[in-house]
Design a protein around this motif. Structure first.
Motif, PDB file in Angstrom:
ATOM      1  N   LEU A   1      53.995 106.233  21.181  1.00  0.00           N
ATOM      2  CA  LEU A   1      53.151 106.862  22.189  1.00  0.00           C
ATOM      3  C   LEU A   1      52.288 107.969  21.572  1.00  0.00           C
ATOM      4  O   LEU A   1      51.101 108.077  21.884  1.00  0.00           O
TER       5      LEU A   1
ATOM      6  N   TYR B   1      49.598 105.195  21.414  1.00  0.00           N
ATOM      7  CA  TYR B   1      48.929 104.653  22.589  1.00  0.00           C
ATOM      8  C   TYR B   1      48.268 105.744  23.431  1.00  0.00           C
ATOM      9  O   TYR B   1      47.373 105.453  24.222  1.00  0.00           O
TER      10      TYR B   1
ATOM     11  N   TYR C   1      50.165 112.414  26.024  1.00  0.00           N
ATOM     12  CA  TYR C   1      51.524 112.495  25.480  1.00  0.00           C
ATOM     13  C   TYR C   1      52.249 113.717  26.021  1.00  0.00           C
ATOM     14  O   TYR C   1      53.416 113.634  26.412  1.00  0.00           O
TER      15      TYR C   1
END
Length: 244
Positions: free
Chosen positions: A155, A186, A192
């Motif tokens: 992530l 991602y 995040y």
């Protein structure tokens, strides 16, 4: 005085454990009334944390009910090995194998927010950085020599220490200024941080599922005591009126 010294010596390790050293902790502005955040936090926990960290003092069905997750939806998306809704949230990792892989069995996280604090968890999950000298290739600013991988790396991407050169006593030296992801994750840094906050929100909830209810009842109790105080004061005046 001797008893006081002994008491302080016992409390000092607990304070160090909760604070995590001298690293500055970022504020985790979690919101237990935000059901969407709690639901996303539960999803992140089940997908990225449960493989190693159990939550054996919490039941699936309790979490589904509290977080407004329909039972069938929760079973399809948050239960992966055929558990019943009333089962505790456990994993299948043998403790002996976990100790061999990580140096110690991964701790249960049901009460981690009450032990460590939300700010500690929030900062910890955002403080991993690449370190090839470590077994899993990462280290952590809050928990140096950490024995776990960066499970949210897909992530965030691979975070690395950022250094800037500064002149000190006539010599150029590198000074640490922060962490920066390589962009392979991602999510953007802001996304995040939001995901980590959702996960922290869920961990705070599991540490005390009745917290909102308790706070609501507490307000009514304080109001009742305030009214009772007025009544008792008036009763006292009436009782002592004839005496004085």
């Amino acid at each position: 005085m001797k008893k006081l010294i002994i008491l302080l010596s016992l409390l000092m390790p607990m304070s160090v454990f909760a604070a995590g050293g001298n690293v500055h902790l970022d504020k985790a502005n979690y919101d237990l009334t935000d059901k969407a955040s709690l639901q996303n936090g539960a999803k992140l926990y089940m997908n990225y944390c449960l493989g190693c960290h159990q939550m054996q003092y919490q039941r699936y069905q309790r979490a589904f009910n509290d977080l407004d997750i329909p039972l069938e939806l929760g079973q399809d998306n948050l239960q992966f090995t055929g558990e019943k809704p009333g089962d505790h949230i456990k994993n299948a990792m043998p403790a002996e194998s976990a100790a061999a892989w990580f140096g110690a069995p991964p701790p249960d996280l049901t009460l981690v927010a009450r032990v460590r604090g939300a700010d500690w968890i929030y900062t910890y999950l955002r403080s991993f950085y690449a370190d090839e000298s470590r077994p899993f290739g990462v280290n952590n600013l809050v928990f140096p020599e950490v024995g776990m991988p960066h499970v949210l790396q897909e992530l965030q991407g691979v975070p690395r220490k950022t250094l800037e050169q500064h002149m000190v006593d006539g010599q150029m030296v590198d000074r640490y200024v922060g962490l920066k992801s390589d962009g392979s994750g991602y999510m953007t840094p802001a996304e995040y941080d939001g995901a980590v906050l959702d996960l922290v929100n869920y961990l705070v909830y599991t540490g005390e599922p009745t917290r909102l209810e308790s706070e609501s009842i507490g307000r009514y109790v304080l109001l009742f005591l305030l009214v009772l105080l007025v009544l008792v004061y008036l009763l006292k005046k009436e009782y002592w009126r004839d005496v004085h």
